[in-house]
Design a protein around this motif. Structure first.
Motif, PDB file in Angstrom:
ATOM      1  N   ASP A 176       0.834  -1.203   0.000  1.00  0.00           N
ATOM      2  CA  ASP A 176       0.000   0.000   0.000  1.00  0.00           C
ATOM      3  C   ASP A 176       0.870   1.256   0.000  1.00  0.00           C
ATOM      4  OD1 ASP A 176      -2.332  -1.500   0.062  1.00  0.00           O
ATOM      5  OD2 ASP A 176      -2.443  -1.445   2.258  1.00  0.00           O
ATOM      6  N   LEU A 177       1.936   1.227   0.791  1.00  0.00           N
ATOM      7  CA  LEU A 177       2.844   2.364   0.860  1.00  0.00           C
ATOM      8  C   LEU A 177       3.517   2.604  -0.490  1.00  0.00           C
ATOM      9  CD1 LEU A 177       4.191   4.475   2.706  1.00  0.00           C
ATOM     10  CD2 LEU A 177       5.904   2.752   3.246  1.00  0.00           C
ATOM     11  N   VAL A 178       3.987   1.535  -1.118  1.00  0.00           N
ATOM     12  CA  VAL A 178       4.628   1.648  -2.437  1.00  0.00           C
ATOM     13  C   VAL A 178       3.639   2.179  -3.470  1.00  0.00           C
ATOM     14  CG1 VAL A 178       5.648   0.308  -4.329  1.00  0.00           C
ATOM     15  CG2 VAL A 178       6.398  -0.087  -1.970  1.00  0.00           C
TER      16      VAL A 178
ATOM     17  N   GLY B  99       3.386   5.892  -6.018  1.00  0.00           N
ATOM     18  CA  GLY B  99       3.493   5.771  -7.464  1.00  0.00           C
ATOM     19  C   GLY B  99       3.855   4.403  -7.992  1.00  0.00           C
ATOM     20  N   GLY B 100       4.021   3.433  -7.117  1.00  0.00           N
ATOM     21  CA  GLY B 100       4.309   2.077  -7.570  1.00  0.00           C
ATOM     22  C   GLY B 100       5.780   1.822  -7.793  1.00  0.00           C
ATOM     23  N   ILE B 101       6.071   0.671  -8.361  1.00  0.00           N
ATOM     24  CA  ILE B 101       7.440   0.213  -8.576  1.00  0.00           C
ATOM     25  C   ILE B 101       7.802   0.387 -10.045  1.00  0.00           C
ATOM     26  CG2 ILE B 101       8.954  -1.811  -8.515  1.00  0.00           C
ATOM     27  CD1 ILE B 101       7.195  -2.856  -6.213  1.00  0.00           C
ATOM     28  N   LYS B 102       8.967   0.931 -10.297  1.00  0.00           N
ATOM     29  CA  LYS B 102       9.481   1.077 -11.657  1.00  0.00           C
ATOM     30  C   LYS B 102      10.051  -0.260 -12.126  1.00  0.00           C
ATOM     31  CE  LYS B 102       8.655   5.456 -11.579  1.00  0.00           C
ATOM     32  NZ  LYS B 102       7.326   5.822 -11.889  1.00  0.00           N
ATOM     33  N   ASP B 103      10.051  -0.485 -13.436  1.00  0.00           N
ATOM     34  CA  ASP B 103      10.494  -1.765 -14.003  1.00  0.00           C
ATOM     35  C   ASP B 103      11.903  -2.146 -13.572  1.00  0.00           C
ATOM     36  OD1 ASP B 103       8.101  -2.174 -15.298  1.00  0.00           O
ATOM     37  OD2 ASP B 103       8.774  -1.213 -17.148  1.00  0.00           O
ATOM     38  N   GLN B 104      12.815  -1.194 -13.500  1.00  0.00           N
ATOM     39  CA  GLN B 104      14.208  -1.500 -13.199  1.00  0.00           C
ATOM     40  C   GLN B 104      14.537  -1.413 -11.709  1.00  0.00           C
ATOM     41  OE1 GLN B 104      12.927   1.053 -14.762  1.00  0.00           O
ATOM     42  NE2 GLN B 104      14.081   2.923 -14.562  1.00  0.00           N
ATOM     43  N   ALA B 105      13.532  -1.343 -10.857  1.00  0.00           N
ATOM     44  CA  ALA B 105      13.750  -1.195  -9.418  1.00  0.00           C
ATOM     45  C   ALA B 105      14.388  -2.447  -8.826  1.00  0.00           C
ATOM     46  CB  ALA B 105      12.425  -0.917  -8.711  1.00  0.00           C
ATOM     47  N   ASP B 106      15.340  -2.238  -7.927  1.00  0.00           N
ATOM     48  CA  ASP B 106      15.970  -3.326  -7.182  1.00  0.00           C
ATOM     49  C   ASP B 106      15.235  -3.480  -5.860  1.00  0.00           C
ATOM     50  OD1 ASP B 106      17.555  -5.119  -5.827  1.00  0.00           O
ATOM     51  OD2 ASP B 106      19.275  -3.774  -5.640  1.00  0.00           O
TER      52      ASP B 106
ATOM     53  N   SER C  28      15.638  -5.841  -3.645  1.00  0.00           N
ATOM     54  CA  SER C  28      16.340  -6.647  -2.661  1.00  0.00           C
ATOM     55  C   SER C  28      16.560  -5.882  -1.358  1.00  0.00           C
ATOM     56  CB  SER C  28      17.688  -7.116  -3.218  1.00  0.00           C
ATOM     57  OG  SER C  28      18.519  -6.004  -3.491  1.00  0.00           O
ATOM     58  N   HIS C  29      16.437  -4.559  -1.410  1.00  0.00           N
ATOM     59  CA  HIS C  29      16.586  -3.725  -0.214  1.00  0.00           C
ATOM     60  C   HIS C  29      15.743  -2.471  -0.405  1.00  0.00           C
ATOM     61  CE1 HIS C  29      18.572  -2.110   3.336  1.00  0.00           C
ATOM     62  NE2 HIS C  29      18.530  -0.951   2.724  1.00  0.00           N
ATOM     63  N   VAL C  30      14.876  -2.193   0.558  1.00  0.00           N
ATOM     64  CA  VAL C  30      14.009  -1.024   0.478  1.00  0.00           C
ATOM     65  C   VAL C  30      14.176  -0.215   1.755  1.00  0.00           C
ATOM     66  CG1 VAL C  30      11.624  -0.215   0.296  1.00  0.00           C
ATOM     67  CG2 VAL C  30      12.334  -2.251  -0.959  1.00  0.00           C
ATOM     68  N   ASP C  31      14.484   1.076   1.620  1.00  0.00           N
ATOM     69  CA  ASP C  31      14.583   1.966   2.765  1.00  0.00           C
ATOM     70  C   ASP C  31      13.328   2.810   2.845  1.00  0.00           C
ATOM     71  OD1 ASP C  31      17.180   1.288   3.621  1.00  0.00           O
ATOM     72  OD2 ASP C  31      18.053   2.538   2.057  1.00  0.00           O
ATOM     73  N   ILE C  32      12.826   3.002   4.060  1.00  0.00           N
ATOM     74  CA  ILE C  32      11.650   3.830   4.289  1.00  0.00           C
ATOM     75  C   ILE C  32      12.069   4.951   5.212  1.00  0.00           C
ATOM     76  CG2 ILE C  32       9.314   3.915   5.217  1.00  0.00           C
ATOM     77  CD1 ILE C  32       9.145   0.894   4.558  1.00  0.00           C
ATOM     78  N   TYR C  33      11.792   6.181   4.817  1.00  0.00           N
ATOM     79  CA  TYR C  33      12.157   7.339   5.609  1.00  0.00           C
ATOM     80  C   TYR C  33      10.901   8.072   6.063  1.00  0.00           C
ATOM     81  CZ  TYR C  33      16.702   6.501   3.537  1.00  0.00           C
ATOM     82  OH  TYR C  33      17.861   5.907   3.150  1.00  0.00           O
TER      83      TYR C  33
END
Length: 99
Positions: free
Chosen positions: A4-6, A10-17, A19-24
């Protein structure tokens, strides 16, 4: 949820990695923050707080399960690894109720 947050940003871009997501946590307006409720926050949200990694987030959740809700924000110092300096770093970012 994290999904929901992603989606909200605006969602995930095709080239997004992924494997690690930071939330600020950033100020909303005029330095007003959406505070993290330490009595209800999931692990991932607790980990978004400065200095709170996976281990401390797990200790916070375990403490809640064993002792019930935190009566006030300063009682987070009952968690091993969260002393006065760590508390001072996050005290303006956390709450135990809806404020």
């Amino acid at each position: 949820t994290i999904n929901d947050l992603v989606q909200a940003v605006g969602g995930i871009k095709d080239q997004a990695d992924l494997s690690h997501v930071d939330i600020y946590i950033h100020p909303l307006h005029d330095n007003h923050f959406q505070k993290v409720n330490i009595n209800h926050a999931d692990l991932w949200l607790l980990q978004a707080l400065p200095g709170i990694g996976e281990t401390l987030a797990e200790r916070i959740v375990d403490y809640r399960l064993q002792n019930g809700p935190f009566p006030d924000t300063s009682s987070i110092k009952n968690i091993s690894g969260i002393g006065e300096s760590e508390f001072n770093r996050i005290k303006e970012l956390i709450t135990v109720n809806g404020d």
